[in-house]
Design an enzyme around this catalytic site. Structure first.
Site, PDB file in Angstrom:
ATOM      1  N   GLU A  37      30.832  18.713  43.939  1.00 49.77           N
ATOM      2  CA  GLU A  37      31.160  18.392  42.550  1.00 49.77           C
ATOM      3  C   GLU A  37      29.861  18.228  41.759  1.00 49.77           C
ATOM      4  O   GLU A  37      28.805  17.958  42.330  1.00 49.77           O
ATOM      5  CB  GLU A  37      31.997  17.106  42.479  1.00 49.77           C
ATOM      6  CG  GLU A  37      33.408  17.316  43.010  1.00 49.77           C
ATOM      7  CD  GLU A  37      34.321  16.105  42.777  1.00 49.77           C
ATOM      8  OE1 GLU A  37      33.841  15.086  42.242  1.00 49.77           O
ATOM      9  OE2 GLU A  37      35.498  16.192  43.150  1.00 49.77           O
ATOM     10  N   LYS A 190      32.731  59.159  30.670  1.00 46.49           N
ATOM     11  CA  LYS A 190      32.790  58.485  31.978  1.00 46.49           C
ATOM     12  C   LYS A 190      34.241  58.232  32.366  1.00 46.49           C
ATOM     13  O   LYS A 190      35.051  57.838  31.527  1.00 46.49           O
ATOM     14  CB  LYS A 190      32.042  57.144  31.886  1.00 46.49           C
ATOM     15  CG  LYS A 190      32.126  56.300  33.154  1.00 46.49           C
ATOM     16  CD  LYS A 190      31.245  55.063  33.058  1.00 46.49           C
ATOM     17  CE  LYS A 190      31.916  53.922  32.329  1.00 46.49           C
ATOM     18  NZ  LYS A 190      31.067  52.733  32.215  1.00 46.49           N
TER      19      LYS A 190
HETATM   20  C1  R5P Z   1      31.395  49.630  30.000  1.00 47.14           C
HETATM   21  O1  R5P Z   1      32.355  49.455  29.346  1.00 47.14           O
HETATM   22  C2  R5P Z   1      30.076  49.028  29.702  1.00 47.14           C
HETATM   23  O2  R5P Z   1      29.578  49.433  28.481  1.00 47.14           O
HETATM   24  C3  R5P Z   1      29.104  49.394  30.805  1.00 47.14           C
HETATM   25  O3  R5P Z   1      28.961  50.798  30.836  1.00 47.14           O
HETATM   26  C4  R5P Z   1      29.603  48.914  32.117  1.00 47.14           C
HETATM   27  O4  R5P Z   1      29.982  47.575  32.039  1.00 47.14           O
HETATM   28  C5  R5P Z   1      28.549  49.102  33.178  1.00 47.14           C
HETATM   29  O5  R5P Z   1      29.085  48.669  34.370  1.00 47.14           O
HETATM   30  P1  R5P Z   1      28.533  49.152  35.763  1.00 47.14           P
HETATM   31  O6  R5P Z   1      27.072  48.885  35.803  1.00 47.14           O
HETATM   32  O7  R5P Z   1      29.318  48.319  36.741  1.00 47.14           O
HETATM   33  O8  R5P Z   1      28.851  50.616  35.902  1.00 47.14           O
END
Ligand code: R5P
Length: 290
Positions: A37, A190
């Site tokens: 805690e 992406k």
């Molecule tokens: C996505 O919505 C954000 O803008 C970043 O691209 C994302 O959070 C990156 O996350 P990671 O490094 O886990 O691919």
């Protein structure tokens, strides 16, 4: 009178802010009892003062209860008001229920903070489907933008840059960064297949073959987005990219992996990390003073 009060791990940022604002730097005593805690004590005089608690929320689950106790203790000690300075604001990405039964973490987290603080200062929260923090918070929120600082860094450090946003969501940052850098920009698309799996597709880059790619995003977390984008760039025969991000969240192993694939990884100091090269202290100080 203002007191800048650091939560554990935020002493450097709080010190820089207190210097910049010519404000008192407060002391918070904190430790864990043997049963884990938290013990919290405000060790500075805060009666009648505006207290700004500095806590970047890069590790929100273990931080949250201690933060709420600190805010409550400051009020009990007679603070005129209690404000949160969270350079990185967590839990903004789950702003929608993708599957039945999921918690809307962004809403719940914002409600919890609104119940405990009089205002919030932060840098570039990840707002995607929600356009403003005001839709989530019931307290005043003040948001600083790091994109111009990233642009300035690029202009000073990279020859013939091409700013690349690794996904559609990054367009808002990539366009602004490119404008400040005086550079062109493109945006990739992406597909996120899982927490740690993404597919990145880049547009035709032949027109930019002599330029140095600069991947620009708001957050690097698992690193998969930037890692995959760097791989696709290598497959296209482009130079190793600079990878610039605002918030250095970096899950274990992510930074090392990304560093191998890039010319350099650069972040702002919203979260303390060895890759920090851009300071947002002035931006935060301006917002606190406003
Ligand atoms: C996505 O919505 C954000 O803008 C970043 O691209 C994302 O959070 C990156 O996350 P990671 O490094 O886990 O691919």
């Amino acid at each position: 009178m203002r007191v800048i009060l650091p939560m554990p791990g935020n002493e450097a940022m709080a010190g820089a802010l207190s210097e910049r604002l010519d404000a008192e730097l407060g002391v918070l005593e904190w430790r864990r009892f043997p049963d884990s805690e938290a013990y919290v004590r405000i060790a500075s005089e805060v009666r009648g003062k505006r207290v700004h608690i500095v806590c970047t929320l890069a590790n929100p689950d273990p931080q949250m209860l201690t933060l709420v106790f600190a805010a409550a203790a400051a009020r009990e000690c007679g603070a005129e008001s209690v404000h949160l300075v969270a350079p990185y604001l967590a839990y903004m990405r789950q702003d929608r229920r993708f599957n039945a039964g999921e918690a809307l973490s962004a809403t719940h987290f914002a409600r919890l903070l609104s119940q405990n603080f009089d205002s919030l200062v932060t840098i570039d929260p990840h707002l995607h489907r929600i356009s403003s923090l005001d839709a989530l918070f019931s307290i005043p929120t003040h948001v600083g933008a790091a994109a111009p600082l990233l642009g300035e860094w690029i202009a000073q450090n990279v020859d013939a840059p091409l700013v690349i946003g690794p996904d559609q969501e990054s367009e808002q940052w990539a366009a602004e960064v490119a404008r400040s850098a005086g550079a062109p920009h493109v945006v990739a698309s992406k597909l996120r297949i899982g927490d740690e799996q993404v597919r990145v597709e880049l547009p035709d880059l032949r027109a930019w073959s002599g330029r140095r790619p600069v991947l620009t995003d708001d957050i690097v977390s698992s690193g998969r987005t930037m890692i995959e984008a760097s791989r696709v760039l290598a497959a296209r025969g482009m130079a190793k990219p600079y990878c610039l991000a605002i918030h250095a969240v970096f899950a274990p192993g992510a930074f090392d992996h990304l560093a191998e694939l890039s010319e350099r990884v650069v972040t702002t100091d919203t979260i303390a990390h060895p890759s920090n090269a851009i300071s947002i202290v002035h931006t935060l100080a301006r917002l606190i003073a406003s």
